[in-house]
Structures are given as C-alpha cells and as structure tokens.
Design an enzyme around this catalytic site. Structure first.
Site, PDB file in Angstrom:
ATOM      1  N   SER A  24      13.708  18.155  15.471  1.00 56.24           N
ATOM      2  CA  SER A  24      12.558  17.719  16.280  1.00 56.24           C
ATOM      3  C   SER A  24      11.453  18.766  16.257  1.00 56.24           C
ATOM      4  O   SER A  24      10.480  18.664  17.001  1.00 56.24           O
ATOM      5  CB  SER A  24      13.009  17.484  17.729  1.00 56.24           C
ATOM      6  N   ASN A 111      19.831  21.996  27.391  1.00 57.35           N
ATOM      7  CA  ASN A 111      19.585  20.814  28.225  1.00 57.35           C
ATOM      8  C   ASN A 111      18.692  21.128  29.423  1.00 57.35           C
ATOM      9  O   ASN A 111      17.767  20.384  29.721  1.00 57.35           O
ATOM     10  CB  ASN A 111      20.916  20.213  28.696  1.00 57.35           C
ATOM     11  N   HIS A 157     -14.538 -15.489  36.055  1.00 56.17           N
ATOM     12  CA  HIS A 157     -14.248 -16.293  34.854  1.00 56.17           C
ATOM     13  C   HIS A 157     -15.271 -16.013  33.742  1.00 56.17           C
ATOM     14  O   HIS A 157     -15.509 -16.863  32.895  1.00 56.17           O
ATOM     15  CB  HIS A 157     -14.244 -17.795  35.164  1.00 56.17           C
ATOM     16  N   SER A 278     -22.712   0.263  10.149  1.00 54.25           N
ATOM     17  CA  SER A 278     -21.875  -0.500   9.233  1.00 54.25           C
ATOM     18  C   SER A 278     -22.173  -0.038   7.816  1.00 54.25           C
ATOM     19  O   SER A 278     -23.303   0.324   7.498  1.00 54.25           O
ATOM     20  CB  SER A 278     -22.180  -1.989   9.382  1.00 54.25           C
ATOM     21  N   LYS A 284     -26.590  -3.040  11.887  1.00 47.72           N
ATOM     22  CA  LYS A 284     -25.530  -2.921  12.889  1.00 47.72           C
ATOM     23  C   LYS A 284     -25.532  -1.588  13.623  1.00 47.72           C
ATOM     24  O   LYS A 284     -25.781  -0.540  13.041  1.00 47.72           O
ATOM     25  CB  LYS A 284     -24.151  -3.101  12.224  1.00 47.72           C
ATOM     26  N   ASN A 286     -22.657  -0.283  16.330  1.00 46.60           N
ATOM     27  CA  ASN A 286     -21.406  -0.770  16.913  1.00 46.60           C
ATOM     28  C   ASN A 286     -20.889   0.137  18.034  1.00 46.60           C
ATOM     29  O   ASN A 286     -20.946   1.359  17.924  1.00 46.60           O
ATOM     30  CB  ASN A 286     -20.340  -0.891  15.830  1.00 46.60           C
ATOM     31  N   GLU A 291     -14.616   0.387  21.798  1.00 48.51           N
ATOM     32  CA  GLU A 291     -13.595  -0.418  21.112  1.00 48.51           C
ATOM     33  C   GLU A 291     -12.316   0.388  20.880  1.00 48.51           C
ATOM     34  O   GLU A 291     -11.204  -0.111  21.045  1.00 48.51           O
ATOM     35  CB  GLU A 291     -14.128  -0.908  19.771  1.00 48.51           C
ATOM     36  N   TYR A 318      22.994  14.659  29.934  1.00 48.72           N
ATOM     37  CA  TYR A 318      22.116  14.711  28.760  1.00 48.72           C
ATOM     38  C   TYR A 318      22.693  13.880  27.616  1.00 48.72           C
ATOM     39  O   TYR A 318      23.898  13.854  27.382  1.00 48.72           O
ATOM     40  CB  TYR A 318      21.918  16.165  28.287  1.00 48.72           C
ATOM     41  N   GLN A 323      15.851  13.345  23.151  1.00 46.80           N
ATOM     42  CA  GLN A 323      14.949  14.114  22.303  1.00 46.80           C
ATOM     43  C   GLN A 323      13.741  13.256  21.891  1.00 46.80           C
ATOM     44  O   GLN A 323      12.672  13.780  21.581  1.00 46.80           O
ATOM     45  CB  GLN A 323      15.706  14.585  21.052  1.00 46.80           C
ATOM     46  N   LYS A 326       9.648  13.058  23.558  1.00 47.10           N
ATOM     47  CA  LYS A 326       8.445  13.890  23.419  1.00 47.10           C
ATOM     48  C   LYS A 326       7.291  13.201  22.720  1.00 47.10           C
ATOM     49  O   LYS A 326       6.138  13.330  23.137  1.00 47.10           O
ATOM     50  CB  LYS A 326       8.801  15.200  22.746  1.00 47.10           C
TER      51      LYS A 326
HETATM   52  N1  ARG Z   1      15.892  19.187  21.085  1.00 48.92           N
HETATM   53  C1  ARG Z   1      16.653  18.740  22.197  1.00 48.92           C
HETATM   54  C2  ARG Z   1      15.854  17.747  23.030  1.00 48.92           C
HETATM   55  O1  ARG Z   1      14.682  17.742  22.943  1.00 48.92           O
HETATM   56  C3  ARG Z   1      17.014  19.890  23.069  1.00 48.92           C
HETATM   57  C4  ARG Z   1      18.270  19.699  23.832  1.00 48.92           C
HETATM   58  C5  ARG Z   1      19.388  19.644  22.887  1.00 48.92           C
HETATM   59  N2  ARG Z   1      20.627  19.691  23.543  1.00 48.92           N
HETATM   60  C6  ARG Z   1      21.765  19.367  22.919  1.00 48.92           C
HETATM   61  N3  ARG Z   1      22.835  19.468  23.554  1.00 48.92           N
HETATM   62  N4  ARG Z   1      21.762  18.977  21.648  1.00 48.92           N
HETATM   63  O2  ARG Z   1      16.405  16.950  23.717  1.00 48.92           O
END
Ligand code: ARG
Length: 459
Positions: A24, A111, A157, A278, A284, A286, A291, A318, A323, A326
């Site tokens: 991640s 966690n 309306h 445009s 045009k 716009n 939008e 957890y 994950q 995000k």
């Molecule tokens: N990258 C993980 C997340 O965003 C961090 C926590 C990971 N914990 C685990 N036990 N694998 O959730």
C-alpha cells in the site's frame, strides 16, 4: 533486500506477486509525517516510563528526523517488499541508527499505528476544510451584500414561481455550507481520539502511559476500548458522508451556475479566467469549473459507497481489508478541498446581469399568487381567490399580456373587490417587500440575514 519483521515464523519468502498485490506504499506514503510524529511521541513516552533510556530515545528521535528529511527530499526508495509506510520508516530508521531501532515497536502494532496516523491526518485535513468552508461562506455573503436589491425569479420544478432576491438565493447556499461546517466540526470531535496503546487488539503488557502520549500528540482524549480502537473507521465514514453532503450542495450550485450562464438564462457571466473555450466552436465559453465540480460529486459519493461497503460485516478487530480505506478517504479530502477552494475563487469572478434577472422575474405571471393574496386581504376565501387569479392568468395569456398589463376594467370582470391599488400591489418591489415572515425574501429580512452572517463570520 530488507528482511520482513515476521521472518522468524516463516520459512518461505513472500511471493513477488503477493508483495505487489498487498503493498500500500504508493498510497499510504502520504502519512509519513504523521507516522513519524506518532513514533516520536511513542518513544518519548517509553523513555518517560523508563522502558528505554533517555539516550536511546534521543538517538531514535534524531534518526526519525533524518528519515523524515530523506522522505521529504525523495531520497528514500520505496519498495513493495516493505509493504507500507510504517515498515519503510522503521526499516529506514534501522539504517540510520542501527539495532536500537528495533526497540521502537515495543508495545505497539501497525494496527494501532495506522489508526493513529489516519486520525492525525484527518484531523489536520478537517481543519483545512473548515478554513476553506469558512472562506467560501465569506465570499458568498459578500456577493449577497453586493447584490442586495437584485430581483430574480425563484423557481419550483424549474418553472418561474415567485420573485426572490438574488441575495436570498445566495444566502440559501450560505445556510447549506454553514451546516456543512458544523457537521465537520462535530465529526472532528470523534476523530480527535488517540488510539495508540491499543496495540494489535488487546492492549499490551508493557507499562505504556497512554495519557502521556495523548498529551504529546495533542489529542482531546484517549480511546476507551482497544478492540474498537484498531477496527473503528466510523470517523472516516462520517467524514466522507459529510463530504458527500457538502459536494451535493456544491453540485446543486454548479447546476444553477451552468443554467444561469447559458444564453437561455443569461443571468450571470463567469469571467474568462474561470471558463474555457472549445477546440472547434470559436464562440463557445464553457462553465467547466462548475461542470467539473458537479462531476466530481460522483467520485465523492462513490468513495462513500466504497468506504461503507468496505466496513460492512467485518468481524472485530483489525482486518487487512481496512487497508483499502485510504484511497477513498484521501481522494475525498483532495477532491473536496479543491472544489471548495475553486468555488471561493470563482464566485467573485461572476458578473450578475441584474436587468435580465429582473425581466425574467416580471414575465411569466410570478404575481399570480399575490393577486390571490390581494383578494384574500379583501375578504375572499383563499381557494376562491386562487381560482379567480387563475382565470385572470388564462385571460391575460389569451391577450399575450402579463397580469400587471391588464386594465382595471379587465380586473373588475374577475372581481369587483379589485381596485386601482392592484397595480402597485402586483409590482415586483412590493411583492418582495411583503415577504416579511422570518426567513422570507423581504428586503429587510435579507439585509438583516446578510448582516448577521457577516458579523458571525468576522467574529
Ligand atoms: N498497511 C496496513 C493498513 O493500512 C497497516 C496495518 C497492517 N496490519 C497488519 N496486521 N497487517 O491497514
């Protein structure tokens, strides 16, 4: 290659495809500053509790600061092997300070660490958004203040209904953004809770002083249940809900700006700097900003669905699913911030075409309700008055005239109660002025509402 922290138990190394799949880092590197701040607080607390020495804490803190600098300078190489920002920072700390780095993670789990980082991130972002919403409200109220006597048709309306002040219409959006502001301010209280010390899920055997960590990090309170702390994402769901509502408000405003800037309405002109042309049609101009804001509302509402569906049915505590929280959260923050910011910039760049608005307010029988009201004041029951006014409208339509263009003789054929004062009574000025109920579009009401808002915004 960097070793995995769980190497002890594993005899096989992770499949490369799994590393890539589960990494991640591309997304959560955004959290690096918060992660480092959280770690520094954790190690200061450990020194305070004599879990490590002051010298060790010093070395670790300085090491973390150089890691921070490296990331800032783009000098730290990110790799899927180290999964996420937490493991990258810990590993980079090892490179900086050697084996003492291995003490940092005492009494802590990723966690509770990630829960802390996301909360710190969202606290800062919510504060920025509150500032942005405040600026937007100011701009709106100033625009209303500059246009206190501009009349436009109010719609239901999308059909012309009754005349209203343009300032009253703007102040309706002020009310919406004010509520958005209050919502974010309120959810900030629930984000401002410190989860660190919950460890993996059960708390820890080490003598952590969570209150001390809380104080160092400037949180309002410490979380009360370790299992909830590591698995709660309500605060993120709540934030994206509020963001979705705010975006819906912006999308309604956008839709109106798009309509109003069309040749069909021609109520406003958005300056060249906030419109685009445009590539094929030279004439045009716009309203792309409006939008795009309208379009981006779909992303944010989509993020809300993603986030809520992600959390649905997850068992405590957890789960790695989390994950995935995000991307929708960060995207919502970035999108909302950008939309609020550009709106505050664009609104002063909108020219109000007051005569066109007024013409529109004076065509289409927007005074038909007031003709009925006139008869009611003179003793006719409202239902009957409504019907008489409707007949007068049908008559005027046949003559291709507006109600105020009929003669007194014409009016008399509908009711003998109508006298010469009807013409003033049906004037736009008087119609607006008479809407004196609290919250109505009467000139005095709107002026007071604008003044009150200005006072509150500048307090
Ligand atoms: N990258 C993980 C997340 O965003 C961090 C926590 C990971 N914990 C685990 N036990 N694998 O959730």
């Amino acid at each position: 290659m960097a070793k995995k922290p769980w190497d002890g138990r594993f005899s096989q190394s992770t499949d490369k495809l799994v590393e890539k799949f589960s990494s991640s880092i591309d997304v959560d590197k955004e959290l690096y500053n918060y992660d480092i701040d959280g770690s520094i607080a954790h190690l200061k607390m450990m020194a305070h509790q004599s879990m490590i020495t002051d010298e060790e804490a010093d070395v670790l803190a300085r090491g973390l600061e150089s890691v921070r600098q490296k990331i800032k300078d783009n000098a730290l190489e990110f790799s899927d092997t180290l999964e996420d920002i937490h493991m990258h920072i810990e590993s980079a700390l090892g490179d900086e300070v050697g084996t003492v780095a291995r003490k940092l993670h005492t009494g802590r789990s990723r966690n509770d660490q990630v829960a802390l980082d996301v909360r710190m991130y969202l606290k800062a972002q919510t504060r920025d958004i509150l500032d942005g919403l405040m600026a937007l409200q100011r701009v709106l109220v100033e625009k209303a203040h500059e246009n206190l006597d501009v009349v436009m048709p109010g719609y239901t309306h999308l059909q012309r209904a009754q005349p209203v002040l343009f300032a009253h219409h703007l102040m309706a959006y002020y009310e919406m953004f004010k509520r958005d502001y209050e919502r974010f301010k309120d959810s900030l209280k629930r984000t401002d809770v410190m989860p660190l010390g919950s460890a993996a899920l059960a708390g820890t055997t080490f003598p952590l002083n969570r209150e001390y960590t809380r104080e160092l990090l400037g949180f309002a309170k410490v979380s009360d249940n370790s299992m909830d702390s590591v698995s709660d994402r309500d605060f993120a769901m709540e934030f994206i809900s509020h963001a979705s509502i705010c975006m819906v408000h912006l999308s309604r405003f956008s839709e109106e700006l798009v309509l109003w800037s069309s040749s069909e309405f021609a109520f406003i002109t958005i300056s060249d700097a906030f419109t685009t042309g445009s590539s094929i049609m030279p004439q045009k101009k716009n309203p792309d900003v409006a939008e795009l804001v309208r379009g981006k509302t779909g992303r944010v509402v989509g993020n809300l669905m993603a986030m809520i569906t992600l959390m649905k049915s997850l068992p405590l505590a957890y789960n790695r699913d989390m994950q995935e929280d995000k991307e929708p959260l960060f995207d919502t923050v970035n999108t909302l911030k950008a939309c609020v910011e550009i709106y505050a910039r664009m609104l002063p760049n909108i020219k109000v075409n007051a005569p066109t608005m007024r013409d529109a307010a004076e065509t289409g029988f927007l005074n038909a309700t007031d003709l009925a009201d006139y008869l009611v004041v003179r003793g006719m029951p409202f239902r009957e008055a409504h019907s008489v006014s409707g007949k007068a409208v049908a008559f005027a339509l046949g003559k291709e005239k507006e109600l105020h263009e009929l003669t007194l003789e014409d009016f008399k054929t509908f009711s003998q109660l109508i006298e010469g004062d009807i013409f003033d009574f049906l004037s736009t000025e008087q119609m607006v002025s008479r809407r004196v109920t609290h919250g109505g579009t009467g000139y005095e009401n709107v002026k007071l509402a604008v003044e009150k808002a200005r006072g509150q915004l500048n307090a």
